[in-house]
Scaffold this motif. Structure first.
Motif, mmCIF file in Angstrom:
data_model
loop_
_atom_site.group_PDB
_atom_site.id
_atom_site.type_symbol
_atom_site.label_atom_id
_atom_site.label_comp_id
_atom_site.label_asym_id
_atom_site.label_seq_id
_atom_site.Cartn_x
_atom_site.Cartn_y
_atom_site.Cartn_z
ATOM 1 N N VAL A 276 0.842 -1.197 0.000
ATOM 2 C CA VAL A 276 0.000 0.000 0.000
ATOM 3 C C VAL A 276 0.879 1.249 0.000
ATOM 4 O O VAL A 276 0.652 2.184 -0.771
ATOM 5 C CB VAL A 276 -0.963 0.002 1.209
ATOM 6 C CG1 VAL A 276 -1.645 1.353 1.377
ATOM 7 C CG2 VAL A 276 -1.990 -1.103 1.074
ATOM 8 N N GLU A 277 1.898 1.257 0.859
ATOM 9 C CA GLU A 277 2.775 2.431 0.963
ATOM 10 C C GLU A 277 3.489 2.731 -0.354
ATOM 11 O O GLU A 277 3.578 3.892 -0.765
ATOM 12 C CB GLU A 277 3.813 2.196 2.058
ATOM 13 C CG GLU A 277 4.778 3.335 2.250
ATOM 14 C CD GLU A 277 5.791 3.091 3.351
ATOM 15 O OE1 GLU A 277 6.769 3.844 3.403
ATOM 16 O OE2 GLU A 277 5.611 2.146 4.152
ATOM 17 N N TYR A 278 3.982 1.708 -1.031
ATOM 18 C CA TYR A 278 4.735 1.914 -2.272
ATOM 19 C C TYR A 278 3.846 1.945 -3.509
ATOM 20 O O TYR A 278 4.309 2.326 -4.582
ATOM 21 C CB TYR A 278 5.830 0.842 -2.412
ATOM 22 C CG TYR A 278 7.014 1.147 -1.532
ATOM 23 C CD1 TYR A 278 8.059 1.938 -1.994
ATOM 24 C CD2 TYR A 278 7.089 0.672 -0.232
ATOM 25 C CE1 TYR A 278 9.149 2.233 -1.194
ATOM 26 C CE2 TYR A 278 8.168 0.965 0.581
ATOM 27 C CZ TYR A 278 9.196 1.747 0.097
ATOM 28 O OH TYR A 278 10.266 2.046 0.904
ATOM 29 N N GLY A 279 2.588 1.549 -3.366
ATOM 30 C CA GLY A 279 1.647 1.613 -4.482
ATOM 31 C C GLY A 279 2.151 0.859 -5.697
ATOM 32 O O GLY A 279 2.526 -0.311 -5.602
ATOM 33 N N THR A 280 2.188 1.517 -6.831
ATOM 34 C CA THR A 280 2.608 0.864 -8.069
ATOM 35 C C THR A 280 4.116 0.919 -8.296
ATOM 36 O O THR A 280 4.608 0.381 -9.282
ATOM 37 C CB THR A 280 1.912 1.512 -9.280
ATOM 38 O OG1 THR A 280 2.258 2.896 -9.320
ATOM 39 C CG2 THR A 280 0.393 1.347 -9.189
ATOM 40 N N ASP A 281 4.858 1.547 -7.382
ATOM 41 C CA ASP A 281 6.310 1.682 -7.548
ATOM 42 C C ASP A 281 7.020 0.441 -6.992
ATOM 43 O O ASP A 281 7.638 0.467 -5.933
ATOM 44 C CB ASP A 281 6.816 2.951 -6.869
ATOM 45 C CG ASP A 281 8.224 3.323 -7.301
ATOM 46 O OD1 ASP A 281 8.883 2.498 -7.973
ATOM 47 O OD2 ASP A 281 8.672 4.429 -6.945
ATOM 48 N N ARG A 282 6.913 -0.653 -7.750
ATOM 49 C CA ARG A 282 7.520 -1.921 -7.316
ATOM 50 C C ARG A 282 9.041 -1.856 -7.297
ATOM 51 O O ARG A 282 9.691 -2.557 -6.544
ATOM 52 C CB ARG A 282 7.051 -3.070 -8.214
ATOM 53 C CG ARG A 282 5.572 -3.395 -8.054
ATOM 54 C CD ARG A 282 5.312 -3.949 -6.646
ATOM 55 N NE ARG A 282 3.924 -4.138 -6.392
ATOM 56 C CZ ARG A 282 3.281 -5.287 -6.531
ATOM 57 N NH1 ARG A 282 3.907 -6.349 -6.952
ATOM 58 N NH2 ARG A 282 2.009 -5.365 -6.250
#
Length: 82
Positions: free
Chosen positions: A31-37
Motif C-alpha cells: 500500500v505504501e509503495y503503491g505501483t512503484d515496485r
C-alpha cells in the motif's frame, strides 16, 4: 493500526512475532509503495542486506539459507497482490 516493523537482530515482527516481513507488513508495504515496485524492491533489498548480516552474526553455523532469505524479503515484491 499497529506498524508491523522488524525487531532486530532477530527479524521478527514487533506486533505479531512472525518472521518479518509478516503478511501484514507485506500488505502495508504494498500500500505504501503503491505501483512503484522498483522502489519497494530496492527498499526490501536493503532490508535483506541488514537482515543477512544480523542473522549471520546470530547463527553463523549453519548460516541462514540465502534462497529462503531471498524469498522472504524480495520474491514477493514482484508477485501480483492477492
Amino acid at each position: 493500526m499497529h506498524q508491523h516493523l522488524p525487531r532486530r537482530p532477530l527479524w521478527l515482527c514487533r506486533v505479531c512475532a512472525a518472521t518479518w516481513p509478516c503478511a501484514t507488513a507485506r500488505m502495508l508495504l504494498r500500500v505504501e509503495y503503491g505501483t512503484d515496485r522498483v522502489a519497494l524492491s530496492i527498499y526490501m533489498a536493503s532490508q535483506l542486506f541488514d537482515a543477512t548480516a544480523d542473522l549471520l552474526t546470530l547463527n553463523p553455523d549453519p548460516a541462514p539459507d540465502p534462497r529462503a532469505l531471498f524469498d522472504r524479503f524480495l520474491a514477493w515484491t514482484v508477485q501480483p497482490s492477492p
